[in-house]
Structure formats: C-alpha cells, structure tokens
Design a protein around this motif. Structure first.
Motif, PDB file in Angstrom:
ATOM      1  N   UNK A  92     -36.969  25.583-138.731  1.00  0.00           N
ATOM      2  CA  UNK A  92     -35.665  26.296-138.722  1.00  0.00           C
ATOM      3  C   UNK A  92     -34.870  25.783-140.026  1.00  0.00           C
ATOM      4  N   UNK A  93     -35.453  24.579-140.486  1.00  0.00           N
ATOM      5  CA  UNK A  93     -35.106  24.046-142.026  1.00  0.00           C
ATOM      6  C   UNK A  93     -35.554  25.177-142.783  1.00  0.00           C
ATOM      7  N   UNK A  94     -36.889  25.453-143.060  1.00  0.00           N
ATOM      8  CA  UNK A  94     -37.663  26.268-143.921  1.00  0.00           C
ATOM      9  C   UNK A  94     -36.868  27.630-143.689  1.00  0.00           C
ATOM     10  N   UNK A  95     -36.471  28.073-142.652  1.00  0.00           N
ATOM     11  CA  UNK A  95     -35.862  29.372-142.287  1.00  0.00           C
ATOM     12  C   UNK A  95     -34.663  29.398-142.709  1.00  0.00           C
ATOM     13  N   UNK A  96     -33.893  28.715-142.796  1.00  0.00           N
ATOM     14  CA  UNK A  96     -32.459  28.438-143.405  1.00  0.00           C
ATOM     15  C   UNK A  96     -32.601  28.403-144.826  1.00  0.00           C
ATOM     16  N   UNK A  97     -33.439  27.783-145.475  1.00  0.00           N
ATOM     17  CA  UNK A  97     -33.683  27.608-146.947  1.00  0.00           C
ATOM     18  C   UNK A  97     -34.357  28.857-147.622  1.00  0.00           C
ATOM     19  N   UNK A  98     -35.368  29.380-146.899  1.00  0.00           N
ATOM     20  CA  UNK A  98     -36.029  30.544-147.400  1.00  0.00           C
ATOM     21  C   UNK A  98     -34.949  31.854-147.339  1.00  0.00           C
ATOM     22  N   UNK A  99     -34.117  31.918-146.226  1.00  0.00           N
ATOM     23  CA  UNK A  99     -33.099  32.924-146.305  1.00  0.00           C
ATOM     24  C   UNK A  99     -32.193  33.237-147.605  1.00  0.00           C
ATOM     25  N   UNK A 100     -32.096  32.191-148.249  1.00  0.00           N
ATOM     26  CA  UNK A 100     -31.276  32.200-149.486  1.00  0.00           C
ATOM     27  C   UNK A 100     -32.092  32.519-150.550  1.00  0.00           C
ATOM     28  N   UNK A 101     -33.385  32.586-150.479  1.00  0.00           N
ATOM     29  CA  UNK A 101     -34.406  33.093-151.674  1.00  0.00           C
ATOM     30  C   UNK A 101     -34.497  34.611-151.638  1.00  0.00           C
ATOM     31  N   UNK A 102     -34.374  35.338-152.774  1.00  0.00           N
ATOM     32  CA  UNK A 102     -34.342  36.833-152.868  1.00  0.00           C
ATOM     33  C   UNK A 102     -35.749  37.163-152.776  1.00  0.00           C
ATOM     34  N   UNK A 103     -35.891  38.547-152.417  1.00  0.00           N
ATOM     35  CA  UNK A 103     -37.253  39.190-152.097  1.00  0.00           C
ATOM     36  C   UNK A 103     -37.967  39.044-153.236  1.00  0.00           C
ATOM     37  N   UNK A 104     -39.323  38.488-152.950  1.00  0.00           N
ATOM     38  CA  UNK A 104     -40.264  38.390-154.123  1.00  0.00           C
ATOM     39  C   UNK A 104     -40.397  36.987-154.658  1.00  0.00           C
ATOM     40  N   UNK A 105     -39.747  36.118-153.786  1.00  0.00           N
ATOM     41  CA  UNK A 105     -39.496  34.540-154.067  1.00  0.00           C
ATOM     42  C   UNK A 105     -39.433  34.156-155.538  1.00  0.00           C
ATOM     43  N   UNK A 106     -38.752  35.119-156.401  1.00  0.00           N
ATOM     44  CA  UNK A 106     -38.480  34.411-157.856  1.00  0.00           C
ATOM     45  C   UNK A 106     -40.028  34.659-158.437  1.00  0.00           C
ATOM     46  N   UNK A 107     -40.761  35.575-158.167  1.00  0.00           N
ATOM     47  CA  UNK A 107     -41.869  35.698-158.913  1.00  0.00           C
ATOM     48  C   UNK A 107     -43.194  34.718-158.500  1.00  0.00           C
ATOM     49  N   UNK A 108     -42.988  34.035-157.472  1.00  0.00           N
ATOM     50  CA  UNK A 108     -43.871  33.105-156.711  1.00  0.00           C
ATOM     51  C   UNK A 108     -44.744  34.013-155.717  1.00  0.00           C
ATOM     52  N   UNK A 109     -46.182  34.240-156.100  1.00  0.00           N
ATOM     53  CA  UNK A 109     -47.176  34.984-155.259  1.00  0.00           C
ATOM     54  C   UNK A 109     -48.141  34.372-154.827  1.00  0.00           C
ATOM     55  N   UNK A 110     -48.239  34.508-153.357  1.00  0.00           N
ATOM     56  CA  UNK A 110     -49.427  33.858-152.642  1.00  0.00           C
ATOM     57  C   UNK A 110     -50.542  34.864-152.573  1.00  0.00           C
ATOM     58  N   UNK A 111     -51.725  34.245-152.731  1.00  0.00           N
ATOM     59  CA  UNK A 111     -53.120  34.951-152.392  1.00  0.00           C
ATOM     60  C   UNK A 111     -53.395  34.207-150.973  1.00  0.00           C
ATOM     61  N   UNK A 112     -53.432  35.000-149.993  1.00  0.00           N
ATOM     62  CA  UNK A 112     -53.646  34.187-148.719  1.00  0.00           C
ATOM     63  C   UNK A 112     -55.028  34.079-148.238  1.00  0.00           C
ATOM     64  N   UNK A 113     -55.972  33.782-149.053  1.00  0.00           N
ATOM     65  CA  UNK A 113     -57.456  33.762-148.674  1.00  0.00           C
ATOM     66  C   UNK A 113     -57.635  32.228-148.142  1.00  0.00           C
ATOM     67  N   UNK A 114     -57.221  31.652-147.115  1.00  0.00           N
ATOM     68  CA  UNK A 114     -57.348  30.349-146.568  1.00  0.00           C
ATOM     69  C   UNK A 114     -58.646  30.230-145.938  1.00  0.00           C
ATOM     70  N   UNK A 115     -59.261  31.346-145.460  1.00  0.00           N
ATOM     71  CA  UNK A 115     -60.713  31.387-145.040  1.00  0.00           C
ATOM     72  C   UNK A 115     -61.142  32.298-145.435  1.00  0.00           C
TER      73      UNK A 115
END
Length: 477
Positions: free
Chosen positions: A298-321
């Motif tokens: 819930x802490x992360x949820x609250x904080x991330x709601x305040x971030x604009x779409x696109x995470x201000x230019x931070x992009x994740x490539x999700x190839x963890x496996x």
C-alpha cells in the motif's frame, strides 16, 4: 446449502477455497511454497514433496475453518501448475523432485535417467494419485513434452511407434479424463492427512491458466483476459484448435474440446518481479510502512499514484527470466536521473507489464481480425486500483476485475459444479458463479502518452538492449 471446493496449485503457493453455488467464497486458505531449488540457470525443482505437503496444510486449515457440514460438499476440483513434469514410482510417490516449468530440461523428452520411474505425469496427475489412489489425470493439462498427445482429439496416440522418441511406452502414462469428469474419490489415507471428507468426488479441471480463464468468466464476446501470475499471459476463448497461428497458440480449455487462445509472447517471472522489488527495498520500507499503519504494497501504491504516466522517462524491460532460445536477455531499467525514486521504479514495472501485454494481445487479436472490447484482469495484482487503471489507460479500453480474483480456484469449483450436475452446462455456471467487482475506464490523455511510449520506444527497445545483453551474457552467463 451445497458447496464445492476449488484447488489452485501455483508456482509460488497452493490455494484452496470452499465456494457456494453462487460463487461466493465461504472460506479459503493459502500456503506459500518453499523456494525452488535453482542450482544453475537451467534447473528449477520443487524441494522434497512440497506440492503435496502444501496442499495437505492448506486443506487442514481450510476444513478447520469450515463451519458447514462436510456432507454438503459436492466435490473437489483439482487444479495445479501446467508445463511441469513429475516422475513417479509404481506406488504413485515421487521418484524425483517435481520439475518446475522454468526448468530448461522440460524442452526435451524424458532421458531414461530416473531410478524407479514407472510413470511420467503432470502435477495434477501426481496429486490425483495422492488424493484418490487412481492413476488418472485431466487431459487438459498436457501442454509440453510428455508423450504423443493429440490436441485435437485430447487423447494419447494409439500407435506404439509414436512413443519411441519420448523414451517411454503408453504404460508410463496415465489414463486421461475430460474436465468436469470424475478422477476418483478421496481415500481414507488422504482424508486423514487433509481432513477433506472421505469418499468425496475429486473432479478433473485443467491446467492453471485454463482454469483461470473459466473462473474469470471469459466469454466469446470480445473480452480478453490478462492473467497476473508468475507467468503473465493474455488469453481469449477459442472454439477450434490451430497450430498455424503466429501470434497465439491453442491452449487446452477447462471446457471440454474448447481452447484458450493464448498470446505467443507472455512474461516469465511477471508478478515475481513485483515481489522481487518489494523484497529489494528491505527493512527500511517495512519500517516506514509499519509506522504509517499500512503495508509495503500500500505504501508503494500511494507513492506511485503521484507519479505521472511514463514514470517520468524511466522504462523497464521486464526480462527477469530469459526465453530458452534467447538466454542472453536480461531485465533492465533505462532512463534514470536524479528525479527517480522507488515509486518511479515500482510504477515503471507495472507499466512494463501492461505495455508488453498490450502489444501481445493486439497482435493476437489482429491475426484473428477482431478488436478487444474489454480486458479482464485476474490474479492478486488486480487488487491494485493503480494497476487496474494502468491497464485501462494502456489498452485504451475498459478494464474489469471480478469479485473473486483467484480465478483459477473458482474455475476449478465451476468444473465441480458442472461435473456433479449442480448446473447443466458451463454457460449457466459462469452466469451464476462469476461476478464483476468493478471496472476502470481509460483516461484518454494517459492513453495517448502510453501509445507514444509503445510506438516510439517500447516496441523496438529490445533491438537496442539485446546487443548489450549479448555482451553481458558472453562475459557472465
């Protein structure tokens, strides 16, 4: 009041629930599995007898909570993980630890190297023996390299010569039944271990993703399903088997002789990546969440709601496996600067999941010449309103979540309801037992931002990250 039990065995946990015939959850239990044995990049095994032990513990806790009469339990729907392999002795016990779907050995046939191996089966086959003493299994969990299985006819080959390349004979494989059919009855020994009622019918379901499709209420009405699990896939209901499609494949359904069309590209270790990030934050995040009277989630949820779409230019490539055919692929965060905090990273992981599935689902639907009308999101991740809104914004259509987000468990219960005659058919059972909790409409401005990210960055990002990751793989493996 009559009840049905649904078992959902997953990669990270075993869940068991008791439902009434309206699809309401009466009580449920969840037991986490022990960490997989992963001594190297090619191996992933479940330790000791973890699948059965976790099921025993979950059932014991469930039945101690249940306040109704055991006589009113119509049956038990047995579901478990797909694409795993079990090697069993003549008595049905394990001859070798259960090999998880992430193990690269499963891309090859049995190698004749397991001492005392008498049977080769799935997780559902193994658990059926432990619960009923019967060497039977659902036909709808044979996706992978087991033996000569006909996905059009849902049966083993009748030609003994077809078994040679698999290094087995027909006698090494279980007899198959269809979803909704009887596997057997709970034995006295299994009843004493699990506290489930002795003699209770155990009903065949399907592989976990197919059971999830059924429990999510997936219909042939333009709905698509995104299943948020350790493996994340996009699905839609299909009537005919095809092996010629390039953007999807035909998974066996929890409804006999139907199929679940599933995107060719999914996300391996999908929701695992979210759990990984939460654990990475460590005690500091836990202490802050505790001081605020909430959880890390819930802490992360609250904080991330305040971030604009696109995470201000931070992009994740999700190839963890990495895929077996591209072992060099790695997960990446790209675009860091001083603005970015944990909330940006968390939101970026969620956005990466949604954007990957958007591209995969679009490709599947375009190949079939249809446009999706709504996206159903199932799994624990659907509890996040932020995640649900991201899905609506990324897909550009309504996202919905159901009252029961453990759709695989409910799907197993629906198989019982139909299999025991409580409902005459699956359409009736779905209409009675699956209910939408709420829906999220897309924000058009956010949709436009995500379209630009997908079309200008995300669609081609691996063309640039792959060469770098190949060099990393050459150096470090």
């Amino acid at each position: 009041m009559k009840y049905v039990i649904g078992i959902d065995g997953g990669t990270q946990s075993t869940k068991v629930g008791i439902y009434d015939l309206e699809g309401r959850i009466i009580c449920e239990e969840k037991v986490m599995l022990r960490p997989l044995l992963v001594p190297d990049a090619d191996t992933a095994e479940h330790p000791e007898d973890d699948l059965w032990d976790s099921l025993v513990t979950a059932c014991q806790r469930l039945m101690r909570k249940f306040e109704g009469s055991k006589k009113d339990i119509l049956g038990i729907g047995l579901g478990s993980i797909r694409c795993c392999r079990t090697y069993l002795k003549k008595d049905g016990t394990l001859a070798y630890p259960v090999i998880n779907w992430m193990d690269k050995r499963l891309a090859k046939p049995y190698q004749n190297d397991i001492k005392d191996m008498a049977y080769l089966s799935t997780t559902t086959g193994y658990l059926t023996v432990r619960m009923t003493g019967q060497f039977k299994d659902t036909a709808a969990n044979y996706e992978g390299v087991y033996g000569p299985f006909d996905k059009k006819e849902w049966k083993w080959s009748d030609d003994p010569r077809d078994y040679k390349e698999y290094n087995i004979t027909r006698e090494n494989l279980f007899d198959l039944v269809m979803p909704g059919d009887l596997l057997g009855y709970v034995t006295k020994e299994a009843s004493e271990a699990t506290l489930l009622p002795e003699g209770c019918p155990v009903i065949a379901t399907a592989n976990d993703k197919a059971a999830e499709g059924l429990g999510a209420g997936l219909r042939d009405d333009g709905s698509v399903l995104v299943s948020l699990g350790t493996y994340i896939g996009g699905m839609m209901r299909g009537k005919a088997y095809t092996d010629t499609a390039s953007e999807y494949w035909s998974n066996l359904s929890a409804i006999p002789y139907e199929y679940l069309y599933e995107t060719s590209v999914g996300i391996r270790r999908g929701m695992w990546s979210v759990s990984w990030f939460k654990e990475l934050l460590g005690e500091a995040a836990e202490e802050k969440a505790k001081s605020m009277g909430t959880s890390v989630e819930e802490l992360l949820e609250r904080e991330a709601r305040l971030i604009s779409p696109g995470s201000e230019g931070l992009i994740t490539v999700g190839e963890f496996l990495a895929p077996n055919n591209m072992p060099y692929r790695k997960a990446m965060f790209i675009g860091f600067d001083g603005r970015h905090k944990r909330a940006h990273m968390y939101r970026s992981i969620l956005e990466a999941i949604a954007m990957t599935m958007k591209m995969s689902v679009d490709a599947m639907c375009e190949e079939q010449g249809i446009k999706p009308r709504q996206v159903i999101v199932s799994g624990g991740g659907s509890n996040s309103p932020l995640f649900m809104q991201i899905f609506a914004d990324v897909f550009g259509i309504r996202s919905v979540r159901n009252v029961i987000n453990n759709a695989a468990g409910l799907g197993a219960a629906i198989n019982v309801a139909v299999g025991t005659g409580a409902y005459p058919d699956y359409e009736t059972a779905i209409g009675k037992m699956v209910r939408i909790r709420d829906s999220f409409e897309p924000d058009l401005e956010h949709r436009e931002i995500y379209e630009k990210i997908i079309n200008n960055i995300y669609r081609d990002i691996k063309d640039y990250s792959d060469p770098v990751n190949k060099k990393i793989y050459e150096l470090f493996g």
